[in-house]
Design an enzyme around this catalytic site. Structure first.
Site, PDB file in Angstrom:
ATOM      1  N   GLY A 197       4.264 -14.186  -8.191  1.00 22.54           N
ATOM      2  CA  GLY A 197       5.638 -13.822  -7.902  1.00 22.54           C
ATOM      3  C   GLY A 197       5.763 -12.463  -7.243  1.00 22.54           C
ATOM      4  NE  ARG A 198       4.254  -7.908 -11.341  1.00 18.81           N
ATOM      5  CZ  ARG A 198       3.629  -7.688 -12.490  1.00 18.81           C
ATOM      6  NH1 ARG A 198       2.308  -7.775 -12.547  1.00 18.81           N
ATOM      7  NH2 ARG A 198       4.322  -7.378 -13.579  1.00 18.81           N
ATOM      8  CD1 TRP A 209      18.356  -8.470 -16.601  1.00 18.21           C
ATOM      9  CD2 TRP A 209      19.693  -8.366 -14.807  1.00 18.21           C
ATOM     10  NE1 TRP A 209      19.186  -7.383 -16.771  1.00 18.21           N
ATOM     11  CE2 TRP A 209      20.022  -7.293 -15.684  1.00 18.21           C
ATOM     12  CE3 TRP A 209      20.405  -8.514 -13.611  1.00 18.21           C
ATOM     13  CZ2 TRP A 209      21.022  -6.388 -15.396  1.00 18.21           C
ATOM     14  CZ3 TRP A 209      21.408  -7.604 -13.325  1.00 18.21           C
ATOM     15  CH2 TRP A 209      21.703  -6.557 -14.204  1.00 18.21           C
ATOM     16  CD  GLU A 243       9.601 -11.809  -9.662  1.00 17.69           C
ATOM     17  OE1 GLU A 243       9.279 -11.797 -10.855  1.00 17.69           O
ATOM     18  OE2 GLU A 243       9.993 -12.832  -9.089  1.00 17.69           O
ATOM     19  N   PRO A 271      18.377  -9.188 -22.491  1.00 13.47           N
ATOM     20  CG  PRO A 271      20.582  -9.572 -23.177  1.00 13.47           C
ATOM     21  CD  PRO A 271      19.236 -10.228 -23.101  1.00 13.47           C
TER      22      PRO A 271
END
Length: 379
Positions: free
Chosen positions: A242-243, A158, A363, A130
């Site tokens: 991941g990007r 998330w 990301e 958070p």
């Protein structure tokens, strides 16, 4: 319309054809209903795993497809062109598998890799908290080592596939400072692990995003990936890949929006002509096409650098920035091309527009991408 791709091998062409076939049969007929009703596509990820589409960039010895990253990303783009939620979840699954397959021991890979790449264990990436999103070094979720294993306490947020995943790439604090974060191959179910209600999102409704609450949950020491304190190194090295996955998702989404806009412009008439023949709208479509082609070129450039073993961190950030900004603009313009019809639920372009927004955020926000790029330039 199918994208005319330049692929390195016949095997790669066959994989793209397989991805299109699976996407057309398994994804396209279901997307509208699942996104509208916010229901999870039960069994779909297992079928993607059975078809080999979840293990493409990993070595055959682990049960993977041993394909270049540029091929894997084009498969992700094909999936995203039919169903963005599923493609994002596939990208996140690959991101979650990265720590195990790149930093895990031989025993750990032997224990879990085939199930991960075969879709029997779908993964979530559990880094954010958070109060620790872009600033990953500020995370507070703690892993306390005991004679029985690690006791995990704290909140993670998330998480794509939160509450549904079979495992999580979990990052938790085992000591102070930036060298005090460790990575775990955490189970999807454990005593003391609970999940919040799925977030109410603008888009990507079919796959949940949820918080995880670890209340002194016990996981065994064999689930530590790498060494204690190596977590941020693992996390950041995974995020470059991941990007690129998100860049491919954004490109596929933008391509679908472009296709819908062009199809409408070819059919709709105004003042006695098809609206695509009016220069004002034709030029708008041309700009949309240029944005999609540019997005694809940037992620493929970064992927080819990765495949060649060259540094690609800056190029990954450029690809994520360019592709997701392009998706936001192209989907917005697609709504404009369709006019009032584009603003209704009868056409998917309004969904594309809602789905595009989050791609500029996860990301690493696009502001963070600019920070990464500018710092590398400064060096």
């Amino acid at each position: 319309m199918p994208v005319d791709r330049l692929l390195p091998t016949q095997e790669a062409e066959d994989l793209i054809a397989l991805a299109r076939e699976v996407a057309d049969k398994e994804l396209a007929p279901r997307v509208a209903e699942h996104e509208r009703s916010e229901t999870y596509p039960e069994g779909l990820f297992a079928r993607l795993g059975e078809s080999g589409l979840l293990g493409l960039p990993w070595p055959e010895e682990f049960g993977g497809g041993d394909q270049p990253y540029e091929v894997y990303l084009q498969v992700v783009e094909e999936l995203a062109a039919r169903w963005a939620s599923v493609a994002v979840a596939v990208s996140v699954h690959t991101l979650a598998a990265f720590p195990l397959l790149n930093f895990g021991s031989g025993e750990q890979r032997g224990r879990w890799a085939e199930d991960v790449l075969g879709g029997r264990l779908v993964g979530g990436y559990s880094l954010s908290e958070p109060q620790a999103g872009s600033d990953a070094a500020a995370l507070t979720c703690r892993a306390r080592r005991t004679p029985d294993g690690y006791r995990i306490s704290g909140t993670k947020s998330w998480i794509t596939h939160g509450g549904r995943a079979g495992f999580y790439a979990l990052f938790a604090r085992t000591g102070p400072g930036s060298n005090g974060v460790s990575c775990f191959f955490a189970p999807g179910r454990a005593g003391g692990l609970t999940f919040g209600k799925p977030e109410k999102k603008m888009g990507l409704h079919a796959v949940p995003t949820a918080a995880a609450f670890w209340d002194d949950a016990l996981i065994d020491t064999g689930r530590l990936i790498g060494e204690e304190g190596q977590g941020l190194q693992i996390a950041f090295s995974a995020l470059d890949s991941g990007r690129l996955g998100i860049a491919a998702c954004a490109t596929g989404l933008a391509q679908s929006a472009l296709d819908a806009a062009v199809a409408h412009a070819r059919e709709r008439t105004a003042f006695g002509r098809k609206i695509i023949d009016h220069q004002g709208l034709g030029f708008l479509l041309a700009d949309m096409a240029a944005a999609v082609d540019s997005a694809r070129a940037t992620y493929l450039d970064a992927a080819r650098r990765r495949d060649a073993g060259l540094p690609y961190s800056r190029q990954a950030s450029v690809a994520k920035l360019i592709a997701t900004d392009a998706a936001m603009k192209v989907t917005t313009d697609a709504v404009q091309v369709l006019g009032g019809a584009g603003y209704t639920l009868d056409h998917p372009v309004e969904r594309y527009m809602r789905e595009a927004k989050v791609m500029q955020i996860f990301e690493g926000t696009n502001q963070i991408q600019r920070l990464v790029i500018s710092r590398q330039l400064a060096r």
